[in-house]
Design a protein around this motif. Structure first.
Motif, PDB file in Angstrom:
ATOM      1  N   PRO A 102       0.818  -1.230   0.000  1.00  0.00           N
ATOM      2  CA  PRO A 102       0.000   0.000   0.000  1.00  0.00           C
ATOM      3  C   PRO A 102       0.846   1.272   0.000  1.00  0.00           C
ATOM      4  CG  PRO A 102      -0.851  -1.577   1.589  1.00  0.00           C
ATOM      5  CD  PRO A 102       0.467  -2.113   1.129  1.00  0.00           C
ATOM      6  N   ILE A 103       1.946   1.275   0.761  1.00  0.00           N
ATOM      7  CA  ILE A 103       2.810   2.459   0.831  1.00  0.00           C
ATOM      8  C   ILE A 103       3.542   2.665  -0.490  1.00  0.00           C
ATOM      9  CG2 ILE A 103       4.803   3.474   2.011  1.00  0.00           C
ATOM     10  CD1 ILE A 103       3.899   1.986   4.526  1.00  0.00           C
ATOM     11  N   ILE A 104       4.012   1.565  -1.093  1.00  0.00           N
ATOM     12  CA  ILE A 104       4.724   1.670  -2.373  1.00  0.00           C
ATOM     13  C   ILE A 104       3.779   2.156  -3.459  1.00  0.00           C
ATOM     14  CG2 ILE A 104       5.929   0.338  -4.147  1.00  0.00           C
ATOM     15  CD1 ILE A 104       6.917  -1.477  -1.863  1.00  0.00           C
ATOM     16  N   LEU A 105       2.563   1.607  -3.482  1.00  0.00           N
ATOM     17  CA  LEU A 105       1.574   2.063  -4.463  1.00  0.00           C
ATOM     18  C   LEU A 105       1.217   3.533  -4.251  1.00  0.00           C
ATOM     19  CD1 LEU A 105      -0.872  -0.986  -4.679  1.00  0.00           C
ATOM     20  CD2 LEU A 105       0.817  -0.255  -6.365  1.00  0.00           C
ATOM     21  N   ALA A 106       1.182   3.949  -2.976  1.00  0.00           N
ATOM     22  CA  ALA A 106       0.906   5.362  -2.677  1.00  0.00           C
ATOM     23  C   ALA A 106       2.023   6.255  -3.221  1.00  0.00           C
ATOM     24  CB  ALA A 106       0.756   5.544  -1.167  1.00  0.00           C
ATOM     25  N   LEU A 107       3.264   5.831  -3.050  1.00  0.00           N
ATOM     26  CA  LEU A 107       4.398   6.612  -3.566  1.00  0.00           C
ATOM     27  C   LEU A 107       4.359   6.693  -5.094  1.00  0.00           C
ATOM     28  CD1 LEU A 107       7.078   8.095  -3.271  1.00  0.00           C
ATOM     29  CD2 LEU A 107       8.230   5.867  -3.165  1.00  0.00           C
ATOM     30  N   LEU A 108       4.124   5.550  -5.743  1.00  0.00           N
ATOM     31  CA  LEU A 108       4.043   5.543  -7.205  1.00  0.00           C
ATOM     32  C   LEU A 108       2.885   6.395  -7.702  1.00  0.00           C
ATOM     33  CD1 LEU A 108       4.767   1.755  -7.956  1.00  0.00           C
ATOM     34  CD2 LEU A 108       6.360   3.690  -8.064  1.00  0.00           C
ATOM     35  N   THR A 109       1.738   6.315  -7.012  1.00  0.00           N
ATOM     36  CA  THR A 109       0.583   7.136  -7.390  1.00  0.00           C
ATOM     37  C   THR A 109       0.882   8.610  -7.204  1.00  0.00           C
ATOM     38  OG1 THR A 109      -0.864   5.335  -6.645  1.00  0.00           O
ATOM     39  CG2 THR A 109      -1.889   7.473  -7.047  1.00  0.00           C
ATOM     40  N   ALA A 110       1.579   8.954  -6.119  1.00  0.00           N
ATOM     41  CA  ALA A 110       1.958  10.355  -5.885  1.00  0.00           C
ATOM     42  C   ALA A 110       2.884  10.860  -6.989  1.00  0.00           C
ATOM     43  CB  ALA A 110       2.635  10.482  -4.523  1.00  0.00           C
ATOM     44  N   LEU A 111       3.799  10.004  -7.444  1.00  0.00           N
ATOM     45  CA  LEU A 111       4.690  10.395  -8.547  1.00  0.00           C
ATOM     46  C   LEU A 111       3.907  10.618  -9.836  1.00  0.00           C
ATOM     47  CD1 LEU A 111       7.678   7.950  -7.883  1.00  0.00           C
ATOM     48  CD2 LEU A 111       7.722  10.442  -7.646  1.00  0.00           C
ATOM     49  N   LEU A 112       2.897   9.779 -10.054  1.00  0.00           N
ATOM     50  CA  LEU A 112       2.074   9.924 -11.255  1.00  0.00           C
ATOM     51  C   LEU A 112       1.213  11.183 -11.204  1.00  0.00           C
ATOM     52  CD1 LEU A 112       0.874   6.239 -11.802  1.00  0.00           C
ATOM     53  CD2 LEU A 112       2.402   7.532 -13.277  1.00  0.00           C
ATOM     54  N   ILE A 113       0.722  11.509 -10.013  1.00  0.00           N
ATOM     55  CA  ILE A 113      -0.173  12.655  -9.860  1.00  0.00           C
ATOM     56  C   ILE A 113       0.604  13.966  -9.785  1.00  0.00           C
ATOM     57  CG2 ILE A 113      -1.894  13.693  -8.285  1.00  0.00           C
ATOM     58  CD1 ILE A 113      -2.705  10.872  -7.497  1.00  0.00           C
ATOM     59  N   ASP A 114       1.889  13.905  -9.431  1.00  0.00           N
ATOM     60  CA  ASP A 114       2.677  15.124  -9.206  1.00  0.00           C
ATOM     61  C   ASP A 114       2.636  16.111 -10.378  1.00  0.00           C
ATOM     62  OD1 ASP A 114       4.446  16.545  -7.338  1.00  0.00           O
ATOM     63  OD2 ASP A 114       5.956  16.275  -8.919  1.00  0.00           O
ATOM     64  N   PRO A 115       2.705  15.656 -11.663  1.00  0.00           N
ATOM     65  CA  PRO A 115       2.583  16.632 -12.758  1.00  0.00           C
ATOM     66  C   PRO A 115       1.273  17.399 -12.731  1.00  0.00           C
ATOM     67  CG  PRO A 115       3.482  14.568 -13.581  1.00  0.00           C
ATOM     68  CD  PRO A 115       3.055  14.320 -12.162  1.00  0.00           C
TER      69      PRO A 115
END
Length: 351
Positions: free
Chosen positions: A31-44
């Motif tokens: 869950p934490i790793i997916l949250a980090l990856l999702t945050a990277l995707l949403i950052d733009p």
């Protein structure tokens, strides 16, 4: 020996730590790793909101986060409420379906007696025995599908899923807020040359993750369109709800649309509607073929990998690590390619 240099030992140690991390730590911290990856995707998107509205990052993060939650909650609410309504309707009509099934079985036995008149008694008993075995197998399969152990196991997993989902949501919001600070804390320990290589690698990974998400979305749209059109022809009253449910389930690699369509087809077979059951089976096979053919090509085009390495990476990852391996396989290939292109990993040899 020249092989056992300090640099090579560090590389070997790093590889061992990476392998152990993928095997033991990543499944637990998913869950934490997916949250980090999702945050990277949403950052733009967050940075775009910051730039266009002249907002501070905190306000931009809160706005984007609420927007995503509203979309997610609306989709889940509509899907779940519609699904519960259909389940209630099914439970009301279930006694009638089972009575119909019993009538079909009695009718089959009567027709069997008519067709086997004059045949040797051994042949008649053999046919009856085989039909009874098939019927009992179907009955056991249906009862096993709705067995106490399966239902309790599913209900037991619900709290775990809710905890993981809450952790994901909280971690996602915190990562979205702290992403610039996290990047700075990593880069301050790197030399200028290494930092440039890492920045190149991060840009490559960002474009790859975006391409991966885009590829999954494009494939899912194809699945949604084919499912909706197919159900409009087969069962138009269920087309919208079931197309959405199948679309969501199909995003899960191991399950896919077949986990919904095959039991649904089996139900119609058992209830005597062979035509509808056959159509749903054909639709399930069609969706499976479309995903297996289109997915590697679309994903390869979007993330910059050839379809063959992408397919091999997904298959090997799935076999080695299970569900998460479906994503780990291509990710490892992407990481290796990005590290090689950035100069972090140098391969220069001939045999």
């Amino acid at each position: 020996m020249k092989f056992f240099t300090k640099r090579n030992l560090f590389i070997i140690l790093g590889i061992i730590i990476t392998i152990l991390t993928f095997i033991y730590i990543i499944p637990v911290a998913l869950p934490i790793i997916l949250a980090l990856l999702t945050a990277l995707l949403i950052d733009p998107l967050v940075r775009l909101v910051e730039k266009n509205f002249k907002w501070k990052r905190k306000l931009a993060v809160i706005s984007v986060f609420i927007f995503i939650l509203v979309i997610l909650a609306s989709t889940l609410y509509y899907t779940v409420t519609q699904l519960i309504g259909k389940i209630i309707d099914f439970t009301k009509a279930a006694p009638g379906y089972f009575n119909t099934l019993s009538g079909i079985w009695i009718d089959m036995q009567n027709k069997l007696f008519q067709y086997t008149v004059g045949m040797p008694i051994e042949v008649t008993e053999g046919i009856q025995s085989e039909l009874k075995t098939v019927f009992n197998s179907m009955r056991i399969a249906i009862l096993d599908l709705v067995s106490y152990e399966k239902i309790t196991g599913l209900l037991t997993d619900v709290p775990n899923f809710l905890v993981s989902f809450i952790v994901f949501i909280i971690a996602l919001f915190l990562f979205m807020l702290e992403l610039p600070a996290l990047k700075e804390s990593v880069f301050k320990y790197l030399t200028h040359s290494t930092a440039e290589k890492v920045r190149f690698m991060v840009r490559k990974l960002n474009s790859t993750f975006f391409g991966f998400a885009k590829a999954q979305f494009l494939v899912s749209l194809i699945i949604l369109a084919v499912t909706f059109v197919g159900l409009l022809i087969i069962k138009p009253e269920f087309a919208i709800v079931m197309a959405l449910i199948i679309w969501i389930i199909d995003l899960i690699p191991i399950l896919g649309s077949i986990i919904i369509l095959l039991p649904w087809a089996l139900y119609y077979f058992v209830s005597g509607d062979v035509g509808t059951g056959t159509k749903l089976t054909i639709l399930a096979i069609l969706l499976l073929v479309i995903r297996r053919i289109v997915e590697p090509k679309v994903m390869g085009a979007q993330i910059g990998l050839n379809p063959l390495p992408t397919l091999v990476a997904m298959f090997v990852g799935l076999k080695l690590f299970g569900f998460i391996g479906f994503f780990i396989g291509p990710l490892l290939v992407i990481l290796f390619t990005a590290a090689r292109d950035s100069g972090i990993i140098k391969i220069n040899f001939k045999i």
